[in-house]
Design a protein around this motif. Structure first.
Motif, PDB file in Angstrom:
ATOM      1  N   SER A 194     -22.487 -24.665  -1.834  1.00 37.61           N
ATOM      2  CA  SER A 194     -22.740 -23.689  -0.783  1.00 37.61           C
ATOM      3  C   SER A 194     -22.268 -22.318  -1.230  1.00 37.61           C
ATOM      4  N   THR A 195     -22.661 -21.299  -0.473  1.00 37.22           N
ATOM      5  CA  THR A 195     -22.219 -19.942  -0.766  1.00 37.22           C
ATOM      6  C   THR A 195     -20.708 -19.831  -0.638  1.00 37.22           C
ATOM      7  N   GLU A 196     -20.142 -20.440   0.399  1.00 40.11           N
ATOM      8  CA  GLU A 196     -18.698 -20.360   0.631  1.00 40.11           C
ATOM      9  C   GLU A 196     -17.914 -20.990  -0.519  1.00 40.11           C
ATOM     10  N   GLU A 197     -18.330 -22.169  -0.953  1.00 36.46           N
ATOM     11  CA  GLU A 197     -17.638 -22.830  -2.051  1.00 36.46           C
ATOM     12  C   GLU A 197     -17.751 -22.025  -3.345  1.00 36.46           C
ATOM     13  N   GLU A 226     -18.210 -18.717  -3.692  1.00 36.60           N
ATOM     14  CA  GLU A 226     -17.343 -17.545  -3.626  1.00 36.60           C
ATOM     15  C   GLU A 226     -15.887 -17.943  -3.871  1.00 36.60           C
ATOM     16  N   LYS A 278     -15.465  -8.999  -2.875  1.00 38.43           N
ATOM     17  CA  LYS A 278     -15.093 -10.143  -2.039  1.00 38.43           C
ATOM     18  C   LYS A 278     -13.595 -10.433  -2.151  1.00 38.43           C
ATOM     19  N   LYS A 308     -25.031 -13.634   1.410  1.00 40.29           N
ATOM     20  CA  LYS A 308     -24.108 -13.047   2.383  1.00 40.29           C
ATOM     21  C   LYS A 308     -23.791 -11.629   1.927  1.00 40.29           C
TER      22      LYS A 308
END
Length: 412
Positions: free
Chosen positions: A152-155, A157, A190, A313
């Motif tokens: 996923s994007t969260e993982e 990042e 980020k 994102k």
């Protein structure tokens, strides 16, 4: 002399290929099974570091290279590094250049499919003013290359932000200037959003990730994606097919392809002083070894960006949360859109400056009159600049040479 250096470099490269190991992930047992002539990809982590040392031998400033241990898992974590099957220690390859006592610290993050050695023409100029620390992000260059298991994007990042934070802790750093180019700019931004207390100033050079596909997809791109070529390329993107896979597939023919790339990008298509024969040979060797090694960090792309480098994102959505003074730098023909930064600045509550190939003065660089030194780049799309701060205001000078990777101002 140059011809002799090229001959020696070619002989050295041939000898390295003849005695090369298989990739690090294959293990030493394969080195005993396959004779050198049959080993498909002549590279390894050791060869990356060796190529890095050869490339940095052209830098006049002394430096220290180290593998900074960031642990096998974040503190308190119940899983190994991002669900990697291995619990081996993780390392961030780091080079620190000699500097004057009490010089401010500048930490540099490279872009996608790159590594810290690509800044080699910048280090001498920067080290006159800063304590320069450049790293290979986790999964690239000479750093550890754990299996990339993010979904996923969260993982994804977290892969880069958390590993950088563990590196910062291991180095006991705080209150530093953080510079990121392209994809490295996205990671730097980020990180600064999550850990603003450690970043004195943020410098984003042609940063990726400010615009989303829905906001800035061009008419041309929409039409292109409707063609069979566009659909094929988009499918490859979503399938996580990276350019390095082609290079690995070519095996021992890969260095020849890389040589054509470096000759074109840093030679015939460069706006600045061309690389010397020695620099070209060393950069080709270094680039090959960093790209042909085990796939790891490069597999982040589809989770962070859609086809066309539009952010899943976008940073634009975080502009109101910005807590660190920021300088944006874009080339006149930079393929990253500066308008995203312009729009973000409207919502930022911290000092922010955008430099986009402004009108320049042409005299001072010829006599090396540079205060609060900056560094520079050239390339087919980014115009070469000297960027200096004097008396608190930015002054910009054309510079006579550089490398097409970033173009940065150093803020006091």
């Amino acid at each position: 002399m140059a011809a002799e250096e090229m001959r020696r470099a070619s002989a050295s490269a041939a000898a390295a290929a003849a005695t090369a190991e298989v990739p690090a992930q294959a293990g030493s047992r394969w080195a005993r099974v396959w004779p050198p002539s049959l080993r498909w990809i002549p590279t390894s982590t050791d060869r990356i570091i060796a190529a890095e040392k050869r490339l940095l031998s052209v830098v006049k400033t002394g430096y220290v290279q180290e593998q900074v241990n960031i642990g096998s898992a974040p503190p308190g974590s119940k899983v190994r590094w991002f669900r990697s099957a291995s619990d081996e220690p993780r390392f961030i390859n780091t080079v620190t250049f000699d500097s004057k006592e009490n010089a401010p610290t500048l930490v540099m993050l490279h872009g996608y499919a790159a590594s810290q050695g690509f800044f080699f023409r910048n280090f001498d100029a920067l080290a006159n003013r800063f304590r320069v620390i450049a790293i290979d992000q986790l999964g690239w260059g000479g750093s550890s290359r754990p299996d990339f298991t993010c979904k996923s994007t969260e993982e994804t990042e977290a892969w880069f932000i958390d590993s950088f934070e563990e590196w910062r802790k291991a180095k006991n750093l705080s209150n530093f200037i953080l510079l990121g180019h392209s994809f490295g700019g996205y990671v730097a931004a980020k990180y600064a959003l999550k850990h603003p207390e450690h970043v004195q100033h943020l410098i984003l050079v042609g940063p990726a990730g400010f615009s989303s596909e829905t906001e800035h997809r061009s008419e041309w791109l929409t039409k292109f994606l409707a063609t069979w070529k566009g659909m094929l390329l988009n499918h490859l993107w979503e399938s996580n097919f990276t350019p390095s896979r082609i290079l690995r597939g070519l095996g021992p023919w890969g260095p020849g392809l890389v040589q054509k790339y470096t000759s074109a990008r840093f030679g015939t298509r460069s706006n600045g002083e061309l690389l010397t024969d020695q620099e070209s040979a060393l950069l080709t060797d270094y680039t090959y070894h960093t790209l042909a090694a085990k796939a790891s960090g490069e597999l982040c792309l589809k989770y962070l960006f859609s086809f066309g480098a539009f952010a899943r994102k976008p940073l634009l959505q975080c502009a109101s949360d910005w807590k660190v003074p920021t300088t944006f730098i874009y080339g006149q023909d930079d393929w990253m859109d500066y308008q995203g930064a312009q729009q973000a600045r409207k919502d930022m509550k911290v000092p922010c400056e955008i430099i986009r190939d402004p009108k320049v003065h042409l005299a001072s660089w010829q006599h090396h009159i540079v205060s609060d030194c900056s560094f520079y780049t050239t390339g087919s799309r980014i115009k070469p600049l000297w960027l200096c701060s004097a008396g608190g205001s930015f002054r910009v000078y054309r510079q006579p040479f550089g490398l097409p990777l970033c173009c940065v101002v150093c803020v006091p």
